[in-house]
Design a protein around this motif. Structure first.
Motif, PDB file in Angstrom:
ATOM      1  N   SER A  18     -14.818  59.039 -74.940  1.00  0.00           N
ATOM      2  CA  SER A  18     -13.786  59.174 -73.913  1.00  0.00           C
ATOM      3  C   SER A  18     -14.306  58.823 -72.528  1.00  0.00           C
ATOM      4  O   SER A  18     -13.521  58.455 -71.638  1.00  0.00           O
ATOM      5  CB  SER A  18     -13.233  60.610 -73.900  1.00  0.00           C
ATOM      6  OG  SER A  18     -12.653  60.939 -75.152  1.00  0.00           O
ATOM      7  N   PRO A  52      -0.941  66.021 -65.936  1.00  0.00           N
ATOM      8  CA  PRO A  52      -1.948  65.819 -64.888  1.00  0.00           C
ATOM      9  C   PRO A  52      -3.316  65.535 -65.496  1.00  0.00           C
ATOM     10  O   PRO A  52      -3.657  66.039 -66.582  1.00  0.00           O
ATOM     11  CB  PRO A  52      -1.942  67.163 -64.142  1.00  0.00           C
ATOM     12  CG  PRO A  52      -0.656  67.821 -64.508  1.00  0.00           C
ATOM     13  CD  PRO A  52      -0.325  67.349 -65.888  1.00  0.00           C
ATOM     14  N   THR A  53      -4.105  64.746 -64.810  1.00  0.00           N
ATOM     15  CA  THR A  53      -5.438  64.394 -65.310  1.00  0.00           C
ATOM     16  C   THR A  53      -6.281  65.637 -65.552  1.00  0.00           C
ATOM     17  O   THR A  53      -7.009  65.737 -66.545  1.00  0.00           O
ATOM     18  CB  THR A  53      -6.153  63.472 -64.312  1.00  0.00           C
ATOM     19  OG1 THR A  53      -5.395  62.274 -64.159  1.00  0.00           O
ATOM     20  CG2 THR A  53      -7.554  63.123 -64.796  1.00  0.00           C
ATOM     21  N   HIS A  54      -6.177  66.617 -64.662  1.00  0.00           N
ATOM     22  CA  HIS A  54      -6.967  67.840 -64.805  1.00  0.00           C
ATOM     23  C   HIS A  54      -6.630  68.547 -66.111  1.00  0.00           C
ATOM     24  O   HIS A  54      -7.515  69.058 -66.816  1.00  0.00           O
ATOM     25  CB  HIS A  54      -6.705  68.760 -63.611  1.00  0.00           C
ATOM     26  CG  HIS A  54      -7.581  69.981 -63.598  1.00  0.00           C
ATOM     27  ND1 HIS A  54      -7.289  71.120 -64.321  1.00  0.00           N
ATOM     28  CD2 HIS A  54      -8.757  70.236 -62.961  1.00  0.00           C
ATOM     29  CE1 HIS A  54      -8.233  72.012 -64.129  1.00  0.00           C
ATOM     30  NE2 HIS A  54      -9.135  71.511 -63.292  1.00  0.00           N
ATOM     31  N   CYS A 106     -12.247  55.268 -68.364  1.00  0.00           N
ATOM     32  CA  CYS A 106     -12.168  54.815 -66.976  1.00  0.00           C
ATOM     33  C   CYS A 106     -13.219  55.551 -66.166  1.00  0.00           C
ATOM     34  O   CYS A 106     -13.806  56.536 -66.629  1.00  0.00           O
ATOM     35  CB  CYS A 106     -10.776  55.053 -66.395  1.00  0.00           C
ATOM     36  SG  CYS A 106     -10.296  56.797 -66.306  1.00  0.00           S
ATOM     37  N   GLN A 145     -12.823  57.458 -63.577  1.00  0.00           N
ATOM     38  CA  GLN A 145     -12.428  58.820 -63.235  1.00  0.00           C
ATOM     39  C   GLN A 145     -12.752  59.775 -64.373  1.00  0.00           C
ATOM     40  O   GLN A 145     -13.290  60.863 -64.151  1.00  0.00           O
ATOM     41  CB  GLN A 145     -10.933  58.878 -62.910  1.00  0.00           C
ATOM     42  CG  GLN A 145     -10.466  60.268 -62.483  1.00  0.00           C
ATOM     43  CD  GLN A 145      -8.955  60.349 -62.278  1.00  0.00           C
ATOM     44  OE1 GLN A 145      -8.206  59.528 -62.822  1.00  0.00           O
ATOM     45  NE2 GLN A 145      -8.498  61.317 -61.500  1.00  0.00           N
ATOM     46  N   TRP A 146     -12.438  59.373 -65.619  1.00  0.00           N
ATOM     47  CA  TRP A 146     -12.757  60.224 -66.756  1.00  0.00           C
ATOM     48  C   TRP A 146     -14.276  60.378 -66.902  1.00  0.00           C
ATOM     49  O   TRP A 146     -14.756  61.457 -67.211  1.00  0.00           O
ATOM     50  CB  TRP A 146     -12.152  59.635 -68.040  1.00  0.00           C
ATOM     51  CG  TRP A 146     -10.718  59.999 -68.231  1.00  0.00           C
ATOM     52  CD1 TRP A 146      -9.795  60.275 -67.251  1.00  0.00           C
ATOM     53  CD2 TRP A 146     -10.037  60.152 -69.476  1.00  0.00           C
ATOM     54  NE1 TRP A 146      -8.577  60.564 -67.808  1.00  0.00           N
ATOM     55  CE2 TRP A 146      -8.692  60.500 -69.176  1.00  0.00           C
ATOM     56  CE3 TRP A 146     -10.407  60.001 -70.809  1.00  0.00           C
ATOM     57  CZ2 TRP A 146      -7.734  60.711 -70.159  1.00  0.00           C
ATOM     58  CZ3 TRP A 146      -9.468  60.218 -71.796  1.00  0.00           C
ATOM     59  CH2 TRP A 146      -8.143  60.563 -71.475  1.00  0.00           C
ATOM     60  N   ILE A 149      -5.386  67.142 -68.883  1.00  0.00           N
ATOM     61  CA  ILE A 149      -5.889  66.323 -69.993  1.00  0.00           C
ATOM     62  C   ILE A 149      -7.383  66.569 -70.203  1.00  0.00           C
ATOM     63  O   ILE A 149      -7.860  66.762 -71.322  1.00  0.00           O
ATOM     64  CB  ILE A 149      -5.620  64.832 -69.734  1.00  0.00           C
ATOM     65  CG1 ILE A 149      -4.116  64.565 -69.710  1.00  0.00           C
ATOM     66  CG2 ILE A 149      -6.303  63.977 -70.805  1.00  0.00           C
ATOM     67  CD1 ILE A 149      -3.762  63.146 -69.317  1.00  0.00           C
ATOM     68  N   VAL A 150      -8.111  66.574 -69.084  1.00  0.00           N
ATOM     69  CA  VAL A 150      -9.567  66.668 -69.179  1.00  0.00           C
ATOM     70  C   VAL A 150     -10.010  68.068 -69.592  1.00  0.00           C
ATOM     71  O   VAL A 150     -10.776  68.243 -70.546  1.00  0.00           O
ATOM     72  CB  VAL A 150     -10.214  66.256 -67.843  1.00  0.00           C
ATOM     73  CG1 VAL A 150     -11.710  66.575 -67.863  1.00  0.00           C
ATOM     74  CG2 VAL A 150     -10.006  64.774 -67.590  1.00  0.00           C
TER      75      VAL A 150
END
Length: 352
Positions: free
Chosen positions: A25, A5-7, A29, A31-32, A9-10
């Motif tokens: 980073s 999930p993106t959460h 994108c 979103q990031w 990763i971040v």
């Protein structure tokens, strides 16, 4: 990685990256970029950045400003990187007054302006205003940088002008200055008293206030950053038969003081604050007179239980805290300025 999930990763992976890699980073994108710019991400990344491998030394001389990593196993520097000031200056006339989580509060000596600056991201913010806030005068003013309970980075500016004391707080969140009351003894407003820079520890800013002659008055002024109340506590019970200097250091959120006293011979004791009282931790033997050019400055970081100590010429030494007494030590002065700082690289921004 694509299945995570993106959460995750971040906030579980990218918060562990070095500050410069986080900057790269952000270009992945939109979103990031948005997630990596949130205050939650910055706070978590900052907490995970406080490790010895992220420690850097910034040194300013007449020609260059450079940043070097600290190699803790041999008390030396790694290769230097030249830093270009992102703001206008004259012949590197930049003094470092305070720092916290790589936000440096600096003064431009030719204009007296105060700035917040992150050397890693190069972002900076001018704190001066048309109504004369944000201007610093050396030997009369004192500066402290802190974070309150709402994660708002703030600057406390204590001004002494013709026997009148003014205390002002700058808020990064609202980008403005305001006055707060502070009633203290009239004699502390005299230029005969030297105010240190503020040391932030456990929700309080601490300042040493020392009279500039033998047998003078020495106290510690405490500023609770959440209630915005001041109080005075006593100095450690050191001999008063010479010049007295107290150097405050935050070690793992516990306040310590290196108290030096003497004139032709110096003695240095390490004290820790418990409540409002000082407890002696250890002492070093008397120190014979030495050249002022060899006086050392204590940094604000401990690695593997050792203090880093730096001469004004930029040479690093280490004090092993389990040595009682010290085999060798020099008189100290506070280290956050005017021409150097030891900090941990973060992405904390000087503005919201």
């Amino acid at each position: 990685m694509a299945d995570l999930p993106t959460h995750t990763i971040v906030f579980e992976i990218l918060t562990r990256l070095p500050a410069k890699d986080v900057g790269r980073s952000k270009s992945v994108c939109k979103q990031w970029y948005a997630l990596l710019s949130t205050q939650d991400f910055v706070r978590i990344h900052c907490s995970r950045s406080v490790v010895s491998s992220n420690q850097r030394v910034l040194l300013i001389d007449d020609l260059t400003c450079s940043v070097r990593p600290i190699i803790s196993n041999n008390n030396d520097y790694g290769p230097s990187s030249i830093v270009t000031f992102p703001f206008h200056h004259q012949n590197n006339d930049v003094s470092i007054l305070s720092h916290l989580n790589e936000l440096l509060c600096v003064c431009l000596n030719h204009t007296y302006e105060l700035l917040l600056w992150n050397p890693t991201t190069t972002a900076f913010k001018r704190l001066s205003t048309p109504d004369s806030h944000g201007f610093y005068i050396n030997n009369l003013d004192a500066i402290g940088l802190y974070v309150d309970a709402d994660d708002d980075y703030k600057v406390l500016h204590i001004k002494r002008r013709s026997g009148v004391l003014g205390v002002y707080v700058y808020s990064r969140e609202v980008d403005s200055w305001r006055n707060i009351p502070f009633i203290t003894r009239q004699e502390y407003l005299s230029p005969h008293f030297n105010w240190s820079a503020g040391t932030f520890c456990g929700g309080t800013l601490y300042f040493t206030v020392c009279e500039c002659w033998i047998g003078g008055t020495n106290v510690v002024i405490c500023f609770d950053v959440n209630s915005e109340q001041f109080k005075e506590i006593s100095f450690p019970p050191v001999p008063s038969n010479g010049m007295v200097q107290g150097v405050l250091v935050n070690v793992k959120n516990v306040l310590h003081m290196f108290a030096s006293t003497g004139m032709f011979e110096m003695t240095i004791d390490l004290w820790t604050l418990q409540g409002d009282y000082w407890i002696k931790v250890l002492s070093c033997p008397p120190i014979p007179p030495i050249s002022l050019s060899l006086w050392c400055d204590i940094t604000h970081y401990v690695t593997n239980g050792n203090w880093f100590v730096m001469t004004k010429l930029g040479k690093l030494f280490t004090i092993e805290m389990d040595m009682k007494p010290f085999e060798c030590f020099y008189p100290v002065s506070w280290f956050r300025g005017f021409k150097g700082a030891v900090f941990v690289q973060t992405i904390v921004s000087p503005s919201i």
